[in-house]
Design an enzyme around this catalytic site. Structure first.
Site, PDB file in Angstrom:
ATOM      1  N   TYR A 109       4.252  -7.162  -3.576  1.00  0.00           N
ATOM      2  CA  TYR A 109       3.287  -6.357  -2.405  1.00  0.00           C
ATOM      3  C   TYR A 109       1.803  -5.532  -2.760  1.00  0.00           C
ATOM      4  O   TYR A 109       0.852  -7.034  -2.580  1.00  0.00           O
ATOM      5  CB  TYR A 109       3.432  -4.453  -2.318  1.00  0.00           C
ATOM      6  CG  TYR A 109       2.827  -4.359  -0.701  1.00  0.00           C
ATOM      7  CD1 TYR A 109       2.677  -4.390   0.455  1.00  0.00           C
ATOM      8  CD2 TYR A 109       1.827  -3.476  -1.053  1.00  0.00           C
ATOM      9  CE1 TYR A 109       2.491  -4.214   1.508  1.00  0.00           C
ATOM     10  CE2 TYR A 109       1.280  -2.838   0.150  1.00  0.00           C
ATOM     11  CZ  TYR A 109       1.488  -3.416   1.307  1.00  0.00           C
ATOM     12  OH  TYR A 109       0.520  -3.037   2.103  1.00  0.00           O
TER      13      TYR A 109
ATOM     14  N   SER B   5      -5.000  -4.435   1.637  1.00  0.00           N
ATOM     15  CA  SER B   5      -4.642  -3.320   1.033  1.00  0.00           C
ATOM     16  C   SER B   5      -5.592  -2.540  -0.057  1.00  0.00           C
ATOM     17  O   SER B   5      -6.425  -3.223  -0.928  1.00  0.00           O
ATOM     18  CB  SER B   5      -3.388  -3.303   0.489  1.00  0.00           C
ATOM     19  OG  SER B   5      -2.653  -2.519  -0.485  1.00  0.00           O
TER      20      SER B   5
END
Length: 253
Positions: free
Chosen positions: A158, A145
């Site tokens: 996350y 990410s």
């Protein structure tokens, strides 16, 4: 010929979380390049299965809870029993929880870390053992990410999990490259998927994001098809431990 290096005919790819969004896009890219697909999801990905079959490729669905350790070896065993082998693993399944760090719960921490990081490591381990049994190496592609590189806001677990994905991609590459196993990652930029729906619905936040992307648009699942086929193919045989940003230039800005 160089184009032959991108041909994945006869290969079998396990893709987790392929029912929608980026997972579906990457799955279709692999199928277009010649792969048969084993899709691992909580539910049967009917639309993805139909699209893969329409390309003339086989699709096998496995329903599993990836946060449960005992499911991971079963995924590999079922794949080998039905498909004969496994050549590629795409660790795409993931989840996100949004909350201020001051209020973030242990439950939201554990659920995200277990799926986004723990399952990535242990499914990679199970698949790598199969690669070694087959004696022909293989390709593992993790989905990182932008928050593998940056801190983000209101997504502590996350951010931690995706930073961890970048790290274990390097670690596994260090250990397994001599076995002919390439471990790399793709770090998608800001993509138009379910995970970013809240961001895109927030007009101010969406504008802030778009203003920073040199390409001037949100990414799409199709934008990951070329990168995933490249990293799954013999064209990337000398690439190990790399995390490829597919971000429209976000990190460059």
């Amino acid at each position: 010929m160089i184009m032959d290096a991108f041909n994945l005919s006869g290969k079998v790819a396990i893709v987790t979380g392929c029912d929608t969004g980026l997972g579906q896009g990457m799955t279709l890219g692999l199928a277009q390049a010649g792969c048969d697909i084993v899709g691992v999801n909580r539910k049967i990905p009917q639309e993805t299965a139909e699209k893969v079959n329409a390309l003339g490729r086989r699709f096998m669905a496995i329903q599993a809870d990836l946060s449960k350790q005992d499911a991971l070896d079963d995924i590999v065993n079922q794949t080998v029993t039905e498909m004969g082998r496994v050549d590629i693993l795409v660790n795409n399944a993931g989840t996100i929880r949004r909350e201020d760090a001051l209020n973030f719960s242990e439950k939201d921490w554990d659920e995200v870390m277990n799926l986004n990081l723990k399952s990535v490591f242990f499914l990679s381990q199970a698949v790598a053992r199969q690669f070694i049994r087959q004696g022909q190496g293989g390709k593992i592609i993790n989905i990182a990410s932008m928050l593998s590189f940056q801190g983000g806001i209101r997504v502590p677990s996350y951010t931690a999990s995706k930073s961890g994905v970048l790290g274990i991609t390097r670690l596994l590459a260090n250990e397994w490259a001599t076995q002919g196993i390439n471990v790399n990652a793709i770090a998608p930029g800001y993509m138009a998927t379910n995970n970013t729906q809240q961001l895109r619905d927030d007009a101010q936040r969406s504008k802030e994001i778009l203003d920073r992307i040199p390409a001037g648009r949100w990414g799409t699942p199709a934008d990951l098809q070329g990168p995933v086929v490249f990293l799954a193919s013999s064209a990337s045989d000398y690439i190990n431990g790399h995390t490829l940003a597919v971000d429209g230039g976000w990190l460059a800005r």
